[in-house]
Design a protein around this motif. Structure first.
Motif, PDB file in Angstrom:
ATOM      1  N   GLN A  39      31.998  49.438  43.042  1.00 27.22           N
ATOM      2  CA  GLN A  39      30.821  48.873  42.389  1.00 27.22           C
ATOM      3  C   GLN A  39      30.356  49.664  41.168  1.00 27.22           C
ATOM      4  O   GLN A  39      29.987  49.084  40.144  1.00 27.22           O
ATOM      5  CB  GLN A  39      29.673  48.756  43.402  1.00 27.22           C
ATOM      6  CG  GLN A  39      29.908  47.713  44.470  1.00 27.22           C
ATOM      7  CD  GLN A  39      30.197  46.350  43.869  1.00 27.22           C
ATOM      8  OE1 GLN A  39      29.474  45.863  43.001  1.00 27.22           O
ATOM      9  NE2 GLN A  39      31.277  45.732  44.320  1.00 27.22           N
ATOM     10  N   GLU A  40      30.380  50.984  41.252  1.00 30.35           N
ATOM     11  CA  GLU A  40      29.894  51.785  40.130  1.00 30.35           C
ATOM     12  C   GLU A  40      30.752  51.562  38.889  1.00 30.35           C
ATOM     13  O   GLU A  40      30.231  51.337  37.787  1.00 30.35           O
ATOM     14  CB  GLU A  40      29.874  53.267  40.503  1.00 30.35           C
ATOM     15  CG  GLU A  40      29.358  54.152  39.373  1.00 30.35           C
ATOM     16  CD  GLU A  40      29.358  55.627  39.741  1.00 30.35           C
ATOM     17  OE1 GLU A  40      28.946  56.438  38.901  1.00 30.35           O
ATOM     18  OE2 GLU A  40      29.782  55.976  40.867  1.00 30.35           O
TER      19      GLU A  40
ATOM     20  N   GLY B  32      35.526  48.297  48.516  1.00 28.41           N
ATOM     21  CA  GLY B  32      34.503  47.510  47.834  1.00 28.41           C
ATOM     22  C   GLY B  32      33.303  48.332  47.424  1.00 28.41           C
ATOM     23  O   GLY B  32      32.760  48.166  46.319  1.00 28.41           O
ATOM     24  N   THR B  33      32.871  49.245  48.292  1.00 25.59           N
ATOM     25  CA  THR B  33      31.721  50.093  47.980  1.00 25.59           C
ATOM     26  C   THR B  33      32.028  51.022  46.815  1.00 25.59           C
ATOM     27  O   THR B  33      31.200  51.216  45.903  1.00 25.59           O
ATOM     28  CB  THR B  33      31.323  50.916  49.212  1.00 25.59           C
ATOM     29  OG1 THR B  33      30.993  50.029  50.286  1.00 25.59           O
ATOM     30  CG2 THR B  33      30.123  51.806  48.918  1.00 25.59           C
TER      31      THR B  33
ATOM     32  N   ARG C  17      24.195  50.412  38.342  1.00 27.76           N
ATOM     33  CA  ARG C  17      25.223  51.447  38.434  1.00 27.76           C
ATOM     34  C   ARG C  17      24.698  52.672  39.172  1.00 27.76           C
ATOM     35  O   ARG C  17      25.405  53.289  39.974  1.00 27.76           O
ATOM     36  CB  ARG C  17      25.701  51.835  37.035  1.00 27.76           C
ATOM     37  CG  ARG C  17      26.792  52.885  37.044  1.00 27.76           C
ATOM     38  CD  ARG C  17      27.395  53.092  35.686  1.00 27.76           C
ATOM     39  NE  ARG C  17      26.454  53.593  34.711  1.00 27.76           N
ATOM     40  CZ  ARG C  17      26.807  54.017  33.492  1.00 27.76           C
ATOM     41  NH1 ARG C  17      28.080  53.948  33.127  1.00 27.76           N
ATOM     42  NH2 ARG C  17      25.903  54.461  32.640  1.00 27.76           N
TER      43      ARG C  17
ATOM     44  N   GLU D 265      32.327  37.817  35.785  1.00 26.68           N
ATOM     45  CA  GLU D 265      31.230  38.670  36.237  1.00 26.68           C
ATOM     46  C   GLU D 265      30.315  39.053  35.080  1.00 26.68           C
ATOM     47  O   GLU D 265      29.092  39.163  35.256  1.00 26.68           O
ATOM     48  CB  GLU D 265      31.799  39.901  36.921  1.00 26.68           C
ATOM     49  CG  GLU D 265      32.502  39.582  38.240  1.00 26.68           C
ATOM     50  CD  GLU D 265      33.028  40.814  38.939  1.00 26.68           C
ATOM     51  OE1 GLU D 265      33.035  41.907  38.301  1.00 26.68           O
ATOM     52  OE2 GLU D 265      33.433  40.706  40.113  1.00 26.68           O
TER      53      GLU D 265
ATOM     54  N   ALA E  10      24.712  51.850  42.770  1.00 23.93           N
ATOM     55  CA  ALA E  10      26.072  51.850  43.283  1.00 23.93           C
ATOM     56  C   ALA E  10      26.590  53.280  43.453  1.00 23.93           C
ATOM     57  O   ALA E  10      27.320  53.581  44.404  1.00 23.93           O
ATOM     58  CB  ALA E  10      26.989  51.067  42.343  1.00 23.93           C
TER      59      ALA E  10
ATOM     60  N   ALA F 202      32.585  49.000  38.274  1.00 24.39           N
ATOM     61  CA  ALA F 202      32.427  47.612  37.840  1.00 24.39           C
ATOM     62  C   ALA F 202      31.187  47.450  36.964  1.00 24.39           C
ATOM     63  O   ALA F 202      31.229  46.767  35.937  1.00 24.39           O
ATOM     64  CB  ALA F 202      32.345  46.688  39.041  1.00 24.39           C
ATOM     65  N   CYS F 203      30.085  48.082  37.347  1.00 24.01           N
ATOM     66  CA  CYS F 203      28.855  47.998  36.539  1.00 24.01           C
ATOM     67  C   CYS F 203      29.062  48.627  35.166  1.00 24.01           C
ATOM     68  O   CYS F 203      28.620  48.093  34.140  1.00 24.01           O
ATOM     69  CB  CYS F 203      27.707  48.681  37.266  1.00 24.01           C
ATOM     70  SG  CYS F 203      27.133  47.820  38.741  1.00 24.01           S
TER      71      CYS F 203
END
Length: 402
Positions: free
Chosen positions: A112-113, A108-109, A215, A349, A218, A115-116
Motif C-alpha cells: 500500500q505505501e 497486500g499490506t 501513504r 487507480e 499505509a 502504491a500511494c
C-alpha cells in the motif's frame, strides 16, 4: 480458436513434484527470510518469533523499515502464495489453506505505501503534462515514531461568488468534472489550458495532501504488521517451509505440467471473456462518465482486467516452478501483456484517486475542472493499456496457435 498453451503439455520429461515444486518453494522461503533479515538490519521492528526464523534473525530495534526489504518480502510472499494456489492438490491442504491467505494479507499490506507514492507521482506528472505547470514534489512519509497528523484543511475556499458545494458527492464538482471529461472524449482533446492551469496547482496540492496522508497511514500499517504476532506466525511457517515442504500423497507421481497448463487455461478463458472489441476503440465514454459519478464504488469495467492480471501472474509463477534451477525462457509477448496490465491497474487507480479528490467538499470550480481533466486523462490511459494488451495478446495467439 483460443490459445491453449500447447508448450506446457509436450512430450518432454515431466518435472517431478518432489524436486521442482519443493525446490521452488524452498528457494522462495529462503528469499523471504533474507528479506526479513534485511528488514531487521535496516532498523525494523525486531522479530520475536520462537521458531527457526526467530532464532535466525538479529534482534535490532528501530522504527523504520527498508523499502527494499518490503519489496523482497512482497515478492517472495506472492510467489509462495501463488504457487500454493496453482499446485494446491499436491500440498497438505490444512497447511497450505492456512498460510496462503496470510501471505496474501502480508503482501497486500506491504504494497500500500509504495502504491500511494507511485499514484501521487503519476498524477502530479499528468497534471504537469496537461497544464504546463511544475509538478508538486511528493512529500516524504511521516516516520512512524511521529503521530500521523491530519492536515488542518483538505479543502480550499471557493472564490467569491462561486457556488459552494456542501457534500462529498457535490453536484458542482461532479458536473464540472464531467464537462472536463467530455472535452477529452472528442477525437481532438483540447482542454481549456488557461482554465486548467488555474486549478492544476491547487488540484496538485490537494492530491499531495490526500495521498501523502494515505501513504503515512499505509507506512504505519506496514510497521504494525511487521511487528505483529500474526506476522510472527507467518514467518515461522515460512521458516519451516525453507527446510520441509508438506506434500500430499498425490505429489509422488504428479506431473507438474498439467497444473501449469490448467493455470494457462484459466488465463486464456479469462482473456476470452474480456470486451476486447471495446478495447479496440480509442474512446470509451461509458468508462469516463461512470468514474466521475457520485458513486465511489470501483469501476465495473476494471474488475475483469484486474483478474486477468492476477491470472497472468499465476501463469508466470507456474512457469518458474517448471524451470526451477534453470533460466525461465523469456516470452516477450507475455512480458508486453503483463506490462500493459500493470499500466492498466496504475491508471485505473490513479483515475479513482482523482475522482475521489473531485468529491472533496468546498473545492473551487477550477480545481474540480482540473481534477476532471486529470481523471479523464487517466481513463484514456486505461483504454490505451487495454488496447496495448489486446495487440500483444493477439500476437501471442497468432504466434502459438495451430
Amino acid at each position: 480458436m483460443a490459445q491453449r498453451h500447447h508448450e506446457l503439455t509436450d512430450s518432454t520429461a515431466a518435472p517431478v513434484a518432489e524436486d521442482a515444486l519443493t525446490g521452488y518453494l524452498r528457494a522462495q522461503a529462503v528469499e523471504f527470510l533474507r528479506a526479513l533479515r534485511l528488514h531487521q538490519e535496516s532498523g525494523g521492528a525486531p522479530y520475536g518469533g520462537g521458531g527457526a526464523a526467530g532464532r535466525a534473525q538479529p534482534r535490532t530495534g528501530g522504527a523504520g523499515h527498508s523499502p527494499d526489504a518490503a519489496r523482497a518480502l512482497r515478492r517472495a510472499a506472492r510467489r509462495i502464495s501463488g504457487t500454493l494456489h496453482t499446485f494446491r492438490p499436491l500440498l497438505d491442504p490444512g497447511w497450505s489453506e492456512g498460510i496462503r491467505p496470510e501471505l496474501s494479507w502480508l503482501s497486500g499490506t506491504l504494497a500500500q505505501e509504495h502504491a500511494c507514492e507511485a499514484r501521487l507521482e503519476r498524477l502530479l506528472l499528468a497534471l504537469h503534462r496537461l497544464s504546463g505547470t511544475s509538478p508538486t514534489p511528493p512529500t516524504a512519509p511521516v516516520p512512524s515514531s511521529a503521530p500521523a497528523r491530519q492536515p488542518a484543511d483538505l479543502t480550499e475556499p471557493a472564490p467569491a461568488g462561486a457556488p459552494t458545494p456542501t457534500s462529498p458527492a457535490s453536484p458542482t464538482a461532479t458536473v464540472t468534472a464531467v464537462t472536463a471529461a467530455a472535452t477529452l472524449t472528442s477525437p481532438h482533446p483540447l482542454p481549456d489550458r488557461a482554465h486548467l492551469t488555474v486549478g492544476a496547482v491547487k488540484a496538485g496540492a490537494l492530491l499531495d495532501r490526500q495521498l501523502n496522508l494515505a501513504r503515512t497511514r499505509a507506512h504505519s500499517a506496514a510497521l504494525q504488521a511487521l511487528g505483529s504476532s500474526r506476522f510472527h506466525a507467518v514467518a515461522d511457517q515460512v521458516a519451516v517451509l525453507a527446510s520441509e515442504v508438506p506434500l500430499a500423497p498425490a505429489a509422488v507421481d504428479a506431473d507438474l505440467r498439467s497444473f501449469a497448463a490448467a493455470a494457462a487455461e484459466r488465463l486464456t478463458d479469462a482473456v476470452a471473456a474480456l470486451p476486447l472489441v471495446t478495447a479496440g476503440h480509442p474512446y470509451n465514454a461509458e468508462a469516463l462518465v461512470h468514474g466521475l459519478s457520485p458513486d465511489p464504488a470501483p469501476h465495473p469495467q476494471d474488475t475483469p482486467w484486474h483478474q486477468v492480471r492476477l491470472l497472468l501472474r499465476l501463469h508466470r509463477y507456474a512457469l518458474e516452478v517448471l524451470h526451477t534451477g534453470d533460466r525461465v525462457p523469456v516470452d516477450a509477448r507475455l512480458l508486453a501483456a503483463g506490462e500493459a496490465l500493470d499500466r492498466h491497474r496504475d491508471a485505473a487507480e490513479a483515475a479513482a484517486a482523482a475522482a475521489q479528490a473531485a468529491r472533496t467538499p468546498r473545492i473551487a470550480p477550477a480545481t474540480a475542472y482540473a481534477l476532471g481533466v486529470l481523471h479523464a486523462d487517466q481513463r484514456h490511459e486505461v483504454e490505451a493499456a487495454r488496447y496495448a494488451f489486446q495487440r500483444s495478446w493477439q500476437k501471442q495467439t497468432v504466434g502459438t496457435s495451430t
